[in-house]
Design an enzyme around this catalytic site. Sequence first.
Site, short mmCIF file in Angstrom:
data_model
loop_
_atom_site.label_atom_id
_atom_site.label_comp_id
_atom_site.label_asym_id
_atom_site.label_seq_id
_atom_site.Cartn_x
_atom_site.Cartn_y
_atom_site.Cartn_z
N LYS A 1 0.83 -1.24 0.08
CA LYS A 1 0.07 0.20 -0.01
C LYS A 1 0.83 1.15 -0.08
O LYS A 1 1.85 1.34 0.89
CB LYS A 1 -0.75 0.01 1.17
CG LYS A 1 -1.68 1.07 1.28
CD LYS A 1 -2.98 0.99 2.37
CE LYS A 1 -2.44 1.72 3.67
NZ LYS A 1 -2.34 3.17 3.74
N ARG B 1 2.89 -0.65 10.79
CA ARG B 1 4.11 -0.78 11.74
C ARG B 1 4.40 -2.04 12.14
O ARG B 1 5.61 -2.30 12.58
CB ARG B 1 3.77 0.20 12.93
CG ARG B 1 3.88 1.92 12.31
CD ARG B 1 3.42 2.86 13.29
NE ARG B 1 1.77 2.81 13.11
CZ ARG B 1 0.75 3.55 13.61
NH1 ARG B 1 1.36 4.49 14.39
NH2 ARG B 1 -0.35 3.34 13.55
O1 C5P Z 1 1.08 1.07 11.22
P1 C5P Z 1 -0.51 0.75 10.94
O2 C5P Z 1 -0.73 -0.92 10.99
O3 C5P Z 1 -1.37 1.28 12.13
O4 C5P Z 1 -0.88 1.20 9.36
C1 C5P Z 1 -2.23 1.20 9.04
C2 C5P Z 1 -2.40 1.69 7.67
O5 C5P Z 1 -3.83 1.71 7.23
C3 C5P Z 1 -1.80 3.27 7.76
O6 C5P Z 1 -1.34 3.34 6.22
C4 C5P Z 1 -3.00 3.95 7.58
O7 C5P Z 1 -3.07 5.13 6.94
C5 C5P Z 1 -3.88 3.12 6.93
N1 C5P Z 1 -5.43 3.26 7.41
C6 C5P Z 1 -5.93 3.18 8.73
N2 C5P Z 1 -7.36 3.39 8.91
C7 C5P Z 1 -8.16 3.81 8.03
C8 C5P Z 1 -7.62 3.84 6.71
C9 C5P Z 1 -6.33 3.55 6.22
O8 C5P Z 1 -5.26 2.90 9.70
N3 C5P Z 1 -9.39 4.10 8.14
#
Ligand code: C5P
Length: 236
Positions: free
Chosen positions: A31, A213
């Site tokens: 992504k 992360r």
């Molecule tokens: O690091 P982490 O696992 O929290 O990353 C989640 C990813 O999903 C990030 O790129 C974040 O921008 C994206 N995202 C999110 N919630 C949403 C839409 C997208 O956490 N509703």
Amino acid sequence: MDQLIVALDVDTADEARALANTLRGSVGAFKIGSRLFTSHGPAFVEELARRGDRVFLDLKFHDIPNTVAGAIAAATRLGVWMVNVHAGGGLDMMRAARQAADEEAARMMSSPPLVIAVTVLTSFTEAGLAATGVTSAVPDHVRRLALLTQESGLDGVVASPQEIQLIREACDPRFQIVTPGIRGASDVKGDQHRTASAAGALGSGANYIVVGRPIIAAADPRAAAEKIAAECRTGA
Ligand code: C5P
């Protein structure tokens, strides 16, 4: 694991390329969001797509239908596998996105990308949503926007773990659900509040999970991705 989408939330193409090289073969897609795209533009998206990686371009377009149609056509030309818009942009905007993806793909004699919509950002609280003038409860608003997305002909929605079930109940079984907010019991939650494990989200009906992360900040990202895949296989 095909259903695992890794968020390349880093600042430089070099870091993202190194992560992709480490993770290729263990994960289903990469992504690219506004952070990396704003620094490195379409060149890096194209680079991954050209080498056969599935790319989810997470730019959450929200504009008038004609502008979004142009952006979706451009994303289709880059060869992305999945791209998204905001469902709050409305039915006409989402229909224009669908049509643009289909027409551009037909012109290129390729398959259109999956086009999905964000319903209510997971960072919203009930009070934050009310402050924008939306007085429905968050789940009701999510349901309404998911049904509107389905009516527009888009492929599915992004949804937090808490919303998977209500969308599964409201929408067609073929409607795709992509779920971020994935955390294992020992993971740092960071700014994510409404979380679930990878196996839990898939078990509730998500088609794809997005993990950032817990994989990209791990000492060994490939081992972290493979651990998540193994947990999904065993349903842990
Ligand atoms: O690091 P982490 O696992 O929290 O990353 C989640 C990813 O999903 C990030 O790129 C974040 O921008 C994206 N995202 C999110 N919630 C949403 C839409 C997208 O956490 N509703």
